[in-house]
Design a protein around this motif. Structure first.
Motif, PDB file in Angstrom:
ATOM      1  N   GLY A  46      13.663   5.050 -43.555  1.00  0.00           N
ATOM      2  CA  GLY A  46      14.029   4.801 -42.172  1.00  0.00           C
ATOM      3  C   GLY A  46      13.986   6.069 -41.331  1.00  0.00           C
ATOM      4  N   PRO A  68      16.476   0.461 -34.852  1.00  0.00           N
ATOM      5  CA  PRO A  68      16.853  -0.428 -35.947  1.00  0.00           C
ATOM      6  C   PRO A  68      17.463   0.260 -37.172  1.00  0.00           C
ATOM      7  CG  PRO A  68      14.725  -1.039 -35.083  1.00  0.00           C
ATOM      8  CD  PRO A  68      15.086   0.275 -34.454  1.00  0.00           C
ATOM      9  N   THR A  69      17.345   1.567 -37.254  1.00  0.00           N
ATOM     10  CA  THR A  69      17.928   2.266 -38.399  1.00  0.00           C
ATOM     11  C   THR A  69      19.445   2.093 -38.428  1.00  0.00           C
ATOM     12  OG1 THR A  69      16.097   3.807 -38.487  1.00  0.00           O
ATOM     13  CG2 THR A  69      18.106   4.496 -39.579  1.00  0.00           C
ATOM     14  N   ALA A  96      10.250   1.713 -42.368  1.00  0.00           N
ATOM     15  CA  ALA A  96      10.704   0.805 -41.326  1.00  0.00           C
ATOM     16  C   ALA A  96      12.153   1.126 -40.994  1.00  0.00           C
ATOM     17  CB  ALA A  96      10.577  -0.654 -41.787  1.00  0.00           C
ATOM     18  N   PRO A  97      12.431   1.373 -39.756  1.00  0.00           N
ATOM     19  CA  PRO A  97      11.503   1.499 -38.649  1.00  0.00           C
ATOM     20  C   PRO A  97      10.824   2.865 -38.654  1.00  0.00           C
ATOM     21  CG  PRO A  97      13.710   1.929 -37.870  1.00  0.00           C
ATOM     22  CD  PRO A  97      13.823   1.555 -39.316  1.00  0.00           C
ATOM     23  N   SER A 148       9.413   5.704 -36.346  1.00  0.00           N
ATOM     24  CA  SER A 148       9.483   6.206 -34.968  1.00  0.00           C
ATOM     25  C   SER A 148       8.126   6.757 -34.534  1.00  0.00           C
ATOM     26  CB  SER A 148      10.539   7.301 -34.857  1.00  0.00           C
ATOM     27  OG  SER A 148      10.126   8.458 -35.575  1.00  0.00           O
ATOM     28  N   TYR A 174       8.708   1.084 -34.504  1.00  0.00           N
ATOM     29  CA  TYR A 174       9.648   0.633 -33.479  1.00  0.00           C
ATOM     30  C   TYR A 174       9.680   1.718 -32.417  1.00  0.00           C
ATOM     31  CZ  TYR A 174      13.751  -1.047 -31.020  1.00  0.00           C
ATOM     32  OH  TYR A 174      14.605  -1.521 -30.058  1.00  0.00           O
ATOM     33  N   ASP A 221       1.567  -3.701 -36.692  1.00  0.00           N
ATOM     34  CA  ASP A 221       1.829  -3.662 -35.265  1.00  0.00           C
ATOM     35  C   ASP A 221       1.205  -4.885 -34.620  1.00  0.00           C
ATOM     36  OD1 ASP A 221      -0.804  -2.836 -35.653  1.00  0.00           O
ATOM     37  OD2 ASP A 221      -0.784  -1.399 -34.025  1.00  0.00           O
ATOM     38  N   TYR A 261       5.308  -5.335 -35.333  1.00  0.00           N
ATOM     39  CA  TYR A 261       6.204  -5.074 -34.209  1.00  0.00           C
ATOM     40  C   TYR A 261       5.383  -4.694 -32.996  1.00  0.00           C
ATOM     41  CZ  TYR A 261       9.873  -3.572 -31.199  1.00  0.00           C
ATOM     42  OH  TYR A 261      10.706  -3.476 -30.125  1.00  0.00           O
ATOM     43  N   PRO A 312      17.055  -3.443 -31.022  1.00  0.00           N
ATOM     44  CA  PRO A 312      17.015  -2.976 -32.402  1.00  0.00           C
ATOM     45  C   PRO A 312      17.626  -3.939 -33.408  1.00  0.00           C
ATOM     46  CG  PRO A 312      18.326  -1.476 -31.020  1.00  0.00           C
ATOM     47  CD  PRO A 312      17.774  -2.540 -30.141  1.00  0.00           C
ATOM     48  N   PHE A 315      15.044  -6.377 -35.078  1.00  0.00           N
ATOM     49  CA  PHE A 315      13.893  -5.817 -35.798  1.00  0.00           C
ATOM     50  C   PHE A 315      13.455  -6.789 -36.890  1.00  0.00           C
ATOM     51  CE2 PHE A 315      11.987  -2.895 -38.976  1.00  0.00           C
ATOM     52  CZ  PHE A 315      11.027  -2.305 -38.175  1.00  0.00           C
ATOM     53  N   TRP A 374      12.750  -7.302 -40.015  1.00  0.00           N
ATOM     54  CA  TRP A 374      12.791  -6.848 -41.411  1.00  0.00           C
ATOM     55  C   TRP A 374      12.033  -7.807 -42.324  1.00  0.00           C
ATOM     56  CZ3 TRP A 374      14.316  -2.076 -42.116  1.00  0.00           C
ATOM     57  CH2 TRP A 374      15.267  -1.501 -41.266  1.00  0.00           C
TER      58      TRP A 374
END
Length: 181
Positions: free
Chosen positions: A9, A14-15, A81-82, A84, A119, A146, A151, A161, A164, A166
Motif C-alpha cells: 500500500g 484507500p490505504t 493497491a492503492p 499512488s 488511486y 485502470d 480504477y 477512498p 476503493f 479491493w
C-alpha cells in the motif's frame, strides 16, 4: 499450504482502509503480508499492531538491515493497491528507494505475478509521466488495472477512498496465480 500475497500500500486515500483489503484477501484464502511505503506506514503508526495481529506477520515499510532474516515468506503474487501517482512514476522510472518499490521492481522481473491498481485524481493522471510509467510497467508484465477494468481517476478533491475496488484488484491477483497444490 496457503498462497502468499504481498499487499503493498502506498500513501493514497484507500490505504486508510487497507485492513479491509487484507480481510478480503484472507477470505479468498491468501496468507497476506503487508508492506507499506514509509508515508503510508506513518498513517497507521499508532495502529500497526492491529495490522500485524490481522495478518500474523510484521508490517514492513523499510529495507531490512544486513544480516537480518526475511520477515515474510516468499510471495506467490504481489498486489500494489492503492498505487499512488508518486509511487507509480518512481516505479516506472526504476527508482526503488522504498522497500515497497524494491519488492515489486525485483518481483516483476523475477517472474512473480504483480498486479497494480492506482488511486489518484484526473489532474495527476494527466501528467505525461503517468502514461509512460504505465507502458513501462506493462512491458515488464505488471497487470496495471485502470479504466473500466480497474480504477478510473476521479476529479480532484472528489475521490472516495472507502469505495476503493479491493475485490476487483483481488480478483485479478487470484486469476494470475494457480490454485494451491
Amino acid at each position: 499450504m496457503k498462497r502468499v500475497l504481498y499487499l503493498i500500500g502506498c500513501a493514497a486515500g484507500p490505504t486508510q482502509y487497507v485492513d479491509e483489503g487484507v480481510r478480503q484477501a484472507q477470505e479468498r484464502g491468501w496468507d497476506v503480508c503487508l508492506v507499506l511505503t514509509p508515508s503510508a506506514a506513518e498513517w497507521w503508526a499508532s495502529r500497526l499492531g492491529e495490522l500485524e495481529e490481522l495478518t500474523g506477520h510484521p508490517v514492513r515499510s523499510r529495507y531490512k538491515l544486513p544480516g537480518e532474516s526475511d520477515a515474510h515468506p516468499k510471495a506467490d503474487a504481489m498486489l500494489v493497491a492503492p498505487l499512488s501517482c508518486t509511487s507509480l512514476n518512481k516505479w516506472g522510472a526504476g527508482i526503488a528507494d522504498t522497500l515497497a518499490l524494491g519488492l515489486v521492481s525485483e518481483g516483476a522481473n523475477l517472474g512473480v505475478p504483480v498486479v497494480a491498481m492506482p488511486y489518484f485524481n484526473q489532474a495527476q493522471a494527466a501528467q505525461p509521466a503517468v502514461a509512460r510509467s504505465i507502458v513501462d510497467l506493462r512491458a515488464q508484465g505488471v497487470r496495471f488495472l485502470d479504466g473500466p477494468d480497474g480504477y478510473q481517476a476521479h476529479p480532484p478533491k472528489q475521490g472516495n477512498p472507502s469505495a476503493f475496488p479491493w475485490r476487483r484488484a483481488l480478483d485479478e491477483a487470484s486469476s494470475i496465480v494457480s490454485a494451491p497444490q
